[in-house]
Design an enzyme around this catalytic site. Structure first.
Site, PDB file in Angstrom:
ATOM      1  N   ASP A   1       0.872  -1.176   0.000  1.00 14.97           N
ATOM      2  CA  ASP A   1       0.000   0.000   0.000  1.00 14.97           C
ATOM      3  C   ASP A   1       0.909   1.226   0.000  1.00 14.97           C
ATOM      4  O   ASP A   1       2.096   1.131   0.300  1.00 14.97           O
ATOM      5  CB  ASP A   1      -0.887  -0.021   1.249  1.00 14.97           C
ATOM      6  CG  ASP A   1      -1.988   1.034   1.192  1.00 14.97           C
ATOM      7  OD1 ASP A   1      -2.109   1.710   0.158  1.00 14.97           O
ATOM      8  OD2 ASP A   1      -2.723   1.173   2.187  1.00 14.97           O
TER       9      ASP A   1
ATOM     10  N   ASP B   1      -5.647  -7.413   5.598  1.00 15.27           N
ATOM     11  CA  ASP B   1      -4.452  -7.814   4.838  1.00 15.27           C
ATOM     12  C   ASP B   1      -3.989  -9.239   5.109  1.00 15.27           C
ATOM     13  O   ASP B   1      -3.090  -9.742   4.419  1.00 15.27           O
ATOM     14  CB  ASP B   1      -3.288  -6.851   5.138  1.00 15.27           C
ATOM     15  CG  ASP B   1      -3.478  -5.493   4.476  1.00 15.27           C
ATOM     16  OD1 ASP B   1      -4.110  -5.452   3.405  1.00 15.27           O
ATOM     17  OD2 ASP B   1      -3.016  -4.486   5.040  1.00 15.27           O
TER      18      ASP B   1
ATOM     19  N   ASN C   1      36.974 -35.778  -2.971  1.00 16.31           N
ATOM     20  CA  ASN C   1      37.797 -36.621  -2.100  1.00 16.31           C
ATOM     21  C   ASN C   1      37.187 -38.005  -1.908  1.00 16.31           C
ATOM     22  O   ASN C   1      37.875 -39.031  -1.977  1.00 16.31           O
ATOM     23  CB  ASN C   1      37.979 -35.949  -0.735  1.00 16.31           C
ATOM     24  CG  ASN C   1      38.960 -34.794  -0.789  1.00 16.31           C
ATOM     25  OD1 ASN C   1      39.720 -34.660  -1.745  1.00 16.31           O
ATOM     26  ND2 ASN C   1      38.944 -33.947   0.231  1.00 16.31           N
TER      27      ASN C   1
ATOM     28  N   ASP D   1      34.571 -29.734   8.012  1.00 14.46           N
ATOM     29  CA  ASP D   1      33.333 -29.026   8.343  1.00 14.46           C
ATOM     30  C   ASP D   1      33.573 -27.881   9.326  1.00 14.46           C
ATOM     31  O   ASP D   1      32.803 -26.923   9.366  1.00 14.46           O
ATOM     32  CB  ASP D   1      32.308 -29.991   8.958  1.00 14.46           C
ATOM     33  CG  ASP D   1      31.412 -30.626   7.910  1.00 14.46           C
ATOM     34  OD1 ASP D   1      31.358 -30.100   6.790  1.00 14.46           O
ATOM     35  OD2 ASP D   1      30.761 -31.645   8.204  1.00 14.46           O
TER      36      ASP D   1
END
Length: 847
Positions: free
Chosen positions: A333, A598, A662, A691
């Site tokens: 709006d 809304d 790998n 990791d």
């Protein structure tokens, strides 16, 4: 405290008198004390459907072990332990537990951080506690509480009305009824169906207009909504990113399953130990599986959410961050986003366009005395006219709704009784048969209708919002209702102006530069919308009105929606239709709304955005809440969303390049080597160490190219990336094998140690290449990623020299190996950089 279990009569509380309900809950109209409320929340639990934090933490930890491959590996390690290989099995189990704990710790921390942010935009309600009206989160509501409600409030629990004033409730979630339902104090029969229980309010509905004081009877899962919540609760639609992660998981699962079966079968055929082969195959599967992916995603999202919070953007649903970054259309709006949101009253006019104090007075009475949602227009009218609030009292009210588009209030005093209607001009004109002239003469409206409409067009084209005001005499013995909204007298116009924000032109340019197209959806007429569009730099805007939309077929609207700049004179139910068609065109659509009407569009959008000052029902429906109603705040949020998406993808690229390469190399080597290229515990340690740096990826720097336009998940792109960089990684792995076997004549332990060191170092350093589209030396990693990478490289280089290296099967390596490794890793990084530039150049040419 008395027994708080709900008795059977309270299960039919709509059939109880006020005093009986209060007695049944051992409370009074003065509310509960703080101590009593605390005891009741322990008994009934929080007013929510969510699981407790303790059970959630346990489930989160156990979920780290939910991978079938991880479970099989644990079983195999225990079997190995039973056969006497206690040391290796223990090391494998420790590595699995450490890796799982890291995932749990990261995800738990992310969840706690997000919980803290959500407290900033909690839905709250007014509760009478200790004889004081105080604001509390709805989760703290308990049976026996006295709650005060007004327009826009969410009903926090199943309740009995103690007092009401012109109260209208939206119960569409239960009844599907379009119109608000009027509620009144009273008693209804025990067998009354839910839709007819006019003295009761139910969780899941919300107040359209009026005020109320209610007694809470049931909370949480005991409410009507709670009983059917599993049926009503629809899981949030998968975001584009979530769908991509799922497909990525399927892709890795297929590759892993095929690879594991081939490797295990081949090793058995080559007469290698069955248990070792089985453990090796499973460890290889773990190496291929990005175990920390859920944790990395959670951490990235929570870091993104915290960064967005600093920009005054609060994320309620984490998965919406990716969609926020991918958004290419924003529907909003104009009020408060394009305009300043500070409505000023320009003038009150009679039917001839002259200033009219009577028109302003009647508009003020309508705005001041109404009990619905206090909107900015009514606030402006109230503050402009110095009226006497005690001049009239309210007899009845017909609240504003988005079908009639008008509000009628009947007022009276000792000598007068009349109804005043204020609303959209055409909606007011529809119920008028007469009009009042400047001299106070009442004439047929048809004599002035053309000039009224012409005046309306002139004012609208000048950028003014125009409301109509009408009135009609009433009676003390008759409350004005919807059927009475006819044969009214048109009094005049109220003209209002909401100027555009001073910096809005640049804001719209900034949005366009980020690849986000702004589309305005407004209830204002097309002339006002067009005037505003030109003021903010939207030249020759394409405008589609609500009436035109009604006359368009679905296929025609599908074609036209994408090319429309402004949707004007839009009905609330049309907003959702606009959003759905924009999404069907392949766009990621955000919708910004703060009104009672809304919620459906907020649910329908890929990203529902509201503001902290919005009504509760809009905030509840939104994925993201802005602490300031400003498009610049939104732009900051979009940038942070794209950073989050980019950093998450970096982990994906790492997992699909070095890790895949790998593991693929090890699988191939195991076919021609007389021993396993790496022991199962060494593979798991490789996976854990590679990791580790990725846990800092959420804080990494992001290149401008990743922010300047929306990015979507592309599984085809990832597959091609995986094949290219996985195979490239394998080429240099086999070079390492060659050096170890032919130049260094390595035995089993030396080969495994050398291969372990080289694979971890190369996999760690290659992240610095694949994390950016730019040459890696032009896009330096973030501080924490740099530190984590350096630590892992140093740890891996030192591992063969530590006293307990033998437990992992490591031996000291000759210095010549480190020279060879430096040469191979340097060549790998250089070649990967060239391959990356070629890959992205080819992708760009294809698009």
């Amino acid at each position: 405290m008395q027994d708080l279990s709900l008795t059977k009569p309270l299960d039919q509380f709509w059939n109880l008198r006020k005093m009986d309900a209060l007695k049944g809950l051992s409370c009074t109209e003065n509310g509960l004390s703080g101590e009593e409320a605390a005891l009741r929340i322990k008994h009934y639990g929080p007013n929510t459907f969510k699981a407790g934090s303790r059970s959630s933490a346990l489930l989160l930890f156990l979920s780290q072990f939910k991978s079938p491959i991880t479970i099989l590996l644990i079983v195999a390690a225990l079997l190995s332990m039973g056969l006497g290989d206690f040391t290796d099995a223990t090391i494998i189990l420790i590595i699995i537990i450490v890796s799982s704990f890291l995932g749990f710790w990261q995800e738990r921390g992310a969840a706690n951080a997000v919980d803290e942010l959500l407290k900033m935009v909690q839905i709250k309600c007014q509760i009478l506690r200790g004889d004081m009206q105080t604001e509390f989160p709805v989760e703290n509501v308990v049976p026996g509480d006295i709650i005060f409600l007004s327009a826009g409030d969410v009903i926090p629990a199943d309740s009995l009305l103690l007092e009401s004033k012109e109260l209208f409730i939206d119960e569409a979630a239960f009844t599907g009824e379009t119109f608000p339902v009027e509620k009144n104090v009273g008693v209804v029969p025990a067998d009354t169906p839910l839709a007819k229980r006019t003295n009761s309010l139910f969780m899941g509905s919300h107040v359209i207009s009026g005020t109320a004081r209610v007694l809470v009877i049931k909370t949480g899962k005991q409410t009507e909504f709670g009983k059917i919540s599993e049926k009503l609760r629809v899981k949030s639609p998968e975001t584009d990113f979530e769908k991509g992660i799922r497909h990525f998981g399927y892709l890795l699962m297929e590759i892993t399953l095929i690879l594991v079966l081939i490797i295990f079968a081949t090793n058995i055929l080559l007469h290698k130990p069955a248990l070792d082969s089985f453990l090796f195959s499973l460890a290889l599967a773990v190496g291929l599986t990005p175990q920390l992916l859920p944790a990395i995603i959670s951490v990235n999202l929570s870091v993104g959410a915290r960064a967005m919070a600093k920009q005054q953007v609060i994320v309620k649903r984490l998965s919406a961050i990716e969609n926020f970054g991918s958004m290419n259309i924003l529907c909003s709006d104009k009020t408060g986003t394009i305009t300043a949101g500070k409505v000023t009253l320009k003038d009150a006019l009679d039917i001839d366009g002259n200033h009219s104090t009577k028109t302003l007075h009647f508009a003020w009475l309508n705005a001041y005395l109404q009990l619905g949602f206090k909107n900015p227009i009514d606030e402006t009218i109230r503050s402009t006219f110095p009226g006497d609030p005690n001049e009239f009292t309210v007899q009845s009210e017909i609240p504003y709704d988005f079908i009639r588009k008008r509000l009628t209030i009947q007022v009276k005093n000792l000598t007068r009784n009349f109804a005043i209607t204020k609303g959209a001009l055409n909606s007011v004109l529809d119920i008028c048969e007469q009009a009042e002239t400047t001299e106070g003469q009442v004439i047929p409206i048809k004599d002035k209708l053309d000039s009224i409409k012409e005046k309306y067009k002139t004012l609208s084209a000048s950028g003014f919002r125009v409301l109509g005001v009408a009135y009609k005499n009433g009676k003390n013995d008759h409350d004005f209702n919807r059927d009475d909204e006819k044969n009214m007298i048109f009094l005049g116009f109220i003209t209002l102006f909401d100027p555009p924000k001073t910096d809005v032109r640049q804001t719209i340019i900034n949005l366009n530069n980020l690849g986000v197209q702004l589309k305005l959806i407004t209830g204002d007429n097309a002339l006002v919308a067009e005037s505003l569009a030109k003021d903010v730099g939207i030249e020759n805007p394409v405008i589609l009105t609500g009436l035109q939309m009604t006359n368009l077929s679905d296929s025609a609207l599908f074609q036209q929606a994408a090319h429309t700049d402004i949707f004007a004179e839009v009905e609330p139910n049309q907003k959702e239709r606009i959003i759905m068609f924009l999404k069907k065109s392949g766009n990621v659509v955000g919708f910004m709304g703060d009104g009672i009407n809304d919620a459906p569009a907020l649910h329908a959008a890929d990203v529902g955005i509201s503001v902290d000052s919005a009504v509760d029902v809009a905030k509840e429906a939104a994925d993201i809440v802005l602490l300031a109603q400003d498009l610049n705040v939104l732009i900051s949020g979009i940038v942070e969303g794209r950073k989050t998406f980019s950093n998450t993808m970096k982990y994906i690229f790492m997992a699909t390049s070095a890790n895949f390469g790998n593991m693929f190399s090890m699988a191939g080597a195991s076919l021609f080597l007389p021993f396993l290229p790496l022991l199962p515990k060494q593979i798991l340690l490789t996976n854990l160490l590679t990791d580790f740096p990725e846990m800092t990826i959420a804080t990494d720097r992001v290149d401008p190219v990743a922010i300047n336009k929306p990015h979507r998940w592309d599984i085809r792109f990832i597959r091609r990336f995986m094949i290219l960089f996985g195979l490239l990684s394998s080429v240099f792995d086999y070079l390492t094998f060659g050096v170890l076997l032919f130049f260094m004549k390595a035995n089993e332990r030396t080969f495994q140690t050398g291969w372990f060191v080289e694979s971890v170092v190369s996999a760690t350093l290659i992240v610095l290449v694949v994390r950016t589209r730019l040459p890696f030396f032009k896009s330096l990693p973030g501080k924490y990623l740099s530190i984590a990478t350096a630590i892992i490289v140093l740890v891996v280089l030192a591992l063969p020299f530590i006293p307990f290296a033998g437990l992992f099967g490591f031996v000291r390596l000759p210095l010549s190996f480190y020279a060879w490794m430096t040469l191979i890793v340097s060549a790998y990084v250089f070649t990967a950089e060239l391959a990356k530039q070629w890959f992205y150049r080819r992708i760009k040419n294809q698009t």
